[in-house]
Design a protein around this motif. Structure first.
Motif, PDB file in Angstrom:
ATOM      1  N   TYR A 177      13.979  -7.783 -14.079  1.00  0.00           N
ATOM      2  CA  TYR A 177      12.560  -8.117 -14.245  1.00  0.00           C
ATOM      3  C   TYR A 177      12.390  -9.559 -13.748  1.00  0.00           C
ATOM      4  CZ  TYR A 177      11.799  -4.164 -17.523  1.00  0.00           C
ATOM      5  OH  TYR A 177      11.684  -2.935 -18.103  1.00  0.00           O
ATOM      6  N   PRO A 178      11.225  -9.883 -13.209  1.00  0.00           N
ATOM      7  CA  PRO A 178      11.075 -11.217 -12.611  1.00  0.00           C
ATOM      8  C   PRO A 178      10.809 -12.341 -13.605  1.00  0.00           C
ATOM      9  CG  PRO A 178       9.057  -9.976 -12.351  1.00  0.00           C
ATOM     10  CD  PRO A 178      10.044  -9.036 -12.998  1.00  0.00           C
ATOM     11  N   LYS A 179      11.272 -13.546 -13.216  1.00  0.00           N
ATOM     12  CA  LYS A 179      10.790 -14.781 -13.839  1.00  0.00           C
ATOM     13  C   LYS A 179       9.425 -15.055 -13.216  1.00  0.00           C
ATOM     14  CE  LYS A 179      15.464 -16.627 -14.137  1.00  0.00           C
ATOM     15  NZ  LYS A 179      16.379 -17.737 -13.817  1.00  0.00           N
ATOM     16  N   ILE A 180       8.438 -15.357 -14.018  1.00  0.00           N
ATOM     17  CA  ILE A 180       7.087 -15.503 -13.456  1.00  0.00           C
ATOM     18  C   ILE A 180       6.480 -16.874 -13.708  1.00  0.00           C
ATOM     19  CG2 ILE A 180       6.502 -13.047 -13.335  1.00  0.00           C
ATOM     20  CD1 ILE A 180       5.250 -13.257 -16.077  1.00  0.00           C
ATOM     21  N   ALA A 181       7.169 -17.726 -14.495  1.00  0.00           N
ATOM     22  CA  ALA A 181       6.663 -19.092 -14.720  1.00  0.00           C
ATOM     23  C   ALA A 181       6.562 -19.799 -13.369  1.00  0.00           C
ATOM     24  CB  ALA A 181       7.601 -19.849 -15.646  1.00  0.00           C
ATOM     25  N   GLY A 182       5.423 -20.435 -13.136  1.00  0.00           N
ATOM     26  CA  GLY A 182       5.251 -21.200 -11.903  1.00  0.00           C
ATOM     27  C   GLY A 182       4.871 -20.364 -10.688  1.00  0.00           C
ATOM     28  N   GLN A 183       4.749 -19.070 -10.887  1.00  0.00           N
ATOM     29  CA  GLN A 183       4.357 -18.210  -9.763  1.00  0.00           C
ATOM     30  C   GLN A 183       2.934 -18.551  -9.300  1.00  0.00           C
ATOM     31  OE1 GLN A 183       4.680 -16.569  -6.932  1.00  0.00           O
ATOM     32  NE2 GLN A 183       6.229 -15.285  -7.956  1.00  0.00           N
ATOM     33  N   ASN A 184       2.699 -18.438  -8.015  1.00  0.00           N
ATOM     34  CA  ASN A 184       1.344 -18.662  -7.501  1.00  0.00           C
ATOM     35  C   ASN A 184       0.378 -17.674  -8.155  1.00  0.00           C
ATOM     36  OD1 ASN A 184       2.060 -20.692  -5.630  1.00  0.00           O
ATOM     37  ND2 ASN A 184       2.824 -19.104  -4.233  1.00  0.00           N
ATOM     38  N   ALA A 185      -0.753 -18.188  -8.629  1.00  0.00           N
ATOM     39  CA  ALA A 185      -1.719 -17.328  -9.322  1.00  0.00           C
ATOM     40  C   ALA A 185      -2.195 -16.194  -8.409  1.00  0.00           C
ATOM     41  CB  ALA A 185      -2.897 -18.159  -9.822  1.00  0.00           C
ATOM     42  N   ALA A 186      -2.442 -16.506  -7.170  1.00  0.00           N
ATOM     43  CA  ALA A 186      -2.988 -15.486  -6.263  1.00  0.00           C
ATOM     44  C   ALA A 186      -2.011 -14.319  -6.132  1.00  0.00           C
ATOM     45  CB  ALA A 186      -3.265 -16.092  -4.888  1.00  0.00           C
ATOM     46  N   TYR A 187      -0.737 -14.632  -6.054  1.00  0.00           N
ATOM     47  CA  TYR A 187       0.274 -13.571  -5.936  1.00  0.00           C
ATOM     48  C   TYR A 187       0.353 -12.760  -7.232  1.00  0.00           C
ATOM     49  CZ  TYR A 187       4.673 -11.145  -5.256  1.00  0.00           C
ATOM     50  OH  TYR A 187       5.634 -10.171  -5.147  1.00  0.00           O
ATOM     51  N   ALA A 188       0.385 -13.467  -8.364  1.00  0.00           N
ATOM     52  CA  ALA A 188       0.487 -12.779  -9.662  1.00  0.00           C
ATOM     53  C   ALA A 188      -0.718 -11.868  -9.902  1.00  0.00           C
ATOM     54  CB  ALA A 188       0.631 -13.799 -10.791  1.00  0.00           C
ATOM     55  N   ILE A 189      -1.895 -12.354  -9.521  1.00  0.00           N
ATOM     56  CA  ILE A 189      -3.119 -11.543  -9.691  1.00  0.00           C
ATOM     57  C   ILE A 189      -2.998 -10.261  -8.868  1.00  0.00           C
ATOM     58  CG2 ILE A 189      -5.588 -11.419  -9.116  1.00  0.00           C
ATOM     59  CD1 ILE A 189      -5.746 -14.441  -9.844  1.00  0.00           C
ATOM     60  N   GLN A 190      -2.578 -10.417  -7.626  1.00  0.00           N
ATOM     61  CA  GLN A 190      -2.456  -9.262  -6.736  1.00  0.00           C
ATOM     62  C   GLN A 190      -1.478  -8.228  -7.306  1.00  0.00           C
ATOM     63  OE1 GLN A 190      -4.253  -9.120  -3.518  1.00  0.00           O
ATOM     64  NE2 GLN A 190      -3.874  -7.025  -4.202  1.00  0.00           N
ATOM     65  N   GLN A 191      -0.322  -8.699  -7.781  1.00  0.00           N
ATOM     66  CA  GLN A 191       0.672  -7.771  -8.304  1.00  0.00           C
ATOM     67  C   GLN A 191       0.167  -7.077  -9.565  1.00  0.00           C
ATOM     68  OE1 GLN A 191       3.203  -7.027  -6.363  1.00  0.00           O
ATOM     69  NE2 GLN A 191       2.283  -8.584  -5.047  1.00  0.00           N
ATOM     70  N   MET A 192      -0.461  -7.841 -10.444  1.00  0.00           N
ATOM     71  CA  MET A 192      -0.967  -7.234 -11.687  1.00  0.00           C
ATOM     72  C   MET A 192      -2.028  -6.186 -11.378  1.00  0.00           C
ATOM     73  SD  MET A 192      -1.068 -10.128 -14.686  1.00  0.00           S
ATOM     74  CE  MET A 192      -1.368 -11.681 -13.864  1.00  0.00           C
ATOM     75  N   GLN A 193      -2.924  -6.516 -10.439  1.00  0.00           N
ATOM     76  CA  GLN A 193      -3.983  -5.548 -10.099  1.00  0.00           C
ATOM     77  C   GLN A 193      -3.387  -4.303  -9.451  1.00  0.00           C
ATOM     78  OE1 GLN A 193      -6.599  -8.039  -7.801  1.00  0.00           O
ATOM     79  NE2 GLN A 193      -7.915  -8.492  -9.560  1.00  0.00           N
ATOM     80  N   ASP A 194      -2.396  -4.508  -8.583  1.00  0.00           N
ATOM     81  CA  ASP A 194      -1.811  -3.363  -7.878  1.00  0.00           C
ATOM     82  C   ASP A 194      -1.011  -2.464  -8.824  1.00  0.00           C
ATOM     83  OD1 ASP A 194      -2.984  -4.201  -5.586  1.00  0.00           O
ATOM     84  OD2 ASP A 194      -1.162  -4.923  -4.612  1.00  0.00           O
ATOM     85  N   ILE A 195      -0.325  -3.083  -9.785  1.00  0.00           N
ATOM     86  CA  ILE A 195       0.426  -2.270 -10.748  1.00  0.00           C
ATOM     87  C   ILE A 195      -0.550  -1.508 -11.637  1.00  0.00           C
ATOM     88  CG2 ILE A 195       1.940  -2.403 -12.780  1.00  0.00           C
ATOM     89  CD1 ILE A 195       3.442  -4.671 -11.263  1.00  0.00           C
ATOM     90  N   LYS A 196      -1.614  -2.193 -12.021  1.00  0.00           N
ATOM     91  CA  LYS A 196      -2.627  -1.544 -12.869  1.00  0.00           C
ATOM     92  C   LYS A 196      -3.260  -0.351 -12.154  1.00  0.00           C
ATOM     93  CE  LYS A 196      -6.864  -2.497 -15.424  1.00  0.00           C
ATOM     94  NZ  LYS A 196      -7.840  -3.509 -15.855  1.00  0.00           N
ATOM     95  N   SER A 197      -3.594  -0.512 -10.894  1.00  0.00           N
ATOM     96  CA  SER A 197      -4.291   0.561 -10.160  1.00  0.00           C
ATOM     97  C   SER A 197      -3.345   1.659  -9.709  1.00  0.00           C
ATOM     98  CB  SER A 197      -5.006  -0.024  -8.945  1.00  0.00           C
ATOM     99  OG  SER A 197      -4.046  -0.351  -7.939  1.00  0.00           O
ATOM    100  N   GLY A 198      -2.043   1.340  -9.673  1.00  0.00           N
ATOM    101  CA  GLY A 198      -1.093   2.324  -9.171  1.00  0.00           C
ATOM    102  C   GLY A 198      -0.778   2.135  -7.701  1.00  0.00           C
TER     103      GLY A 198
END
Lengths: 106, 239
Positions: free
Chosen positions: A53-74
């Protein structure tokens, strides 16, 4: 006098709405706990429970948002995203943004 | 290099756990760690410490989420909790979100498992669990009541307390949406660790039958001495 009073009322209303806007600002750190991100990614967001599982502290917000939205939508269903999809329906777009912006500051 | 070093023993452990999975077909083969944990004397203090990792999702109170993502664990029979943990760990119940938390690395050995389930079992339950939409007096409630009497009572009992000895879960006080999801998965074969007798019993349930019968059990009261005094109760162990 009447006019004066209504001006004060407007000022008070403005102050009140400003206050409530502040209160409504989403707290990414609190959401990180209440939406259960903390369980897998760790209290410091860089001690995941599984090494894959990834370490996510310090991750770029734009990238984290994209991944969260994509996982949520499938749209993203590869890797171990199935583990996270099970909870993403709990998180709204605004909350995703707040969490991502908080993570970026770590 | 550091991460590679940490990774290998863990993967070996995970593969070991998968290989140790009992053959499919027997819904409750038991044995090994499951039996061991069932017969150990639990240490509630340690159980509290172990529970901390569970609390992130199931909440410090063990109440899960009313909307059904996470089940209420508080008050559940120890044997049921141990079986579910063992099944998830062994790959007999698909639950990718829960999976890492069922691994020995997260929970510990058989003693730790015995400790944490004993801790969970004694937690008071939420007085406001997720209920189905049809209260007593509605047609849907009455239909569900009849379905329950005809199909469920024998194993889960009239009050929904299940059967400790036979690993049948208590279902009173559980969240409606959680139970609907599990029921559907059991009926449709997605939840692979279900008792085949239950799969057979409910195979002809329509979706409406399913909603009605689960609605009914959510309106069955939980004994007052098993409930927290208020929905605002906070687990003092996690202050």
């Amino acid at each position: 006098m009447k006019k004066h009073n209504s001006l004060i009322a407007v000022a008070l209303l403005a102050a009140g709405s400003f206050g409530s806007t502040q209160a409504l600002a989403l707290d990414g750190a609190a959401l990180y706990k209440s939406k259960t991100c903390i369980a897998c990614h760790g209290a410091d967001a860089k001690t995941p429970i599984m090494p894959n599982y990834p370490k996510i502290a310090g991750q770029n917000a734009a990238y984290a948002i994209q991944q969260m939205q994509d996982i949520k939508s499938g749209a993203r269903a590869n890797g171990l995203s199935a583990a996270m999809k099970g909870v993403m329906h709990l998180v709204s777009d605004e909350e995703i943004k707040a969490i991502a912006e908080w993570l970026e500051t770590l | 290099m550091k991460s590679t070093k940490a990774k290998h023993p863990f993967i070996a452990l995970a593969i070991g756990a998968l290989l140790a999975a009992p053959a499919l077909g027997d819904w409750n083969e038991g044995g090994g760690e499951q039996d061991e944990a069932l017969h150990l004397t639990p240490d509630l203090e340690n159980g509290m410490d172990v529970y901390e990792v569970c609390a992130a999702c199931h909440l410090p109170e063990g109440w899960g989420m009313t909307e059904g993502t996470f089940p209420q664990l508080a008050g559940q029979h120890r044997a049921v909790l141990i079986k579910q943990m063992a099944d998830i760990r062994a790959g007999n119940r698909d639950n990718p979100t829960m999976y890492p938390f069922a691994l020995p690395k997260a929970i510990g050995d058989a003693q730790a498992l015995a400790d944490v389930v004993a801790y969970i079992e004694q937690l008071p339950m939420t007085p406001e669990w997720g209920k189905g939409p049809w209260p007593p007096g509605t047609l849907e409630y009455t239909k569900g009541e009849q379905l329950y009497k005809d199909n469920c009572v024998q194993c889960h009992s009239e009050t929904g307390m299940g059967d400790v000895e036979k690993f049948y879960p208590r279902i009173n006080g559980q969240h409606y949406n959680y139970m609907v999801r599990q029921f559907e998965w059991i009926r449709d074969g997605k939840r692979r660790n279900a008792n085949p007798e239950m799969v057979e019993q409910i195979k002809n349930f329509s979706n409406d039958d399913m909603l009605h019968v689960i609605n009914y059990i959510t309106h069955v009261p939980v004994p007052a001495d098993q409930l927290a005094e208020s929905v605002d109760w906070k687990n003092p162990d996690f202050d």
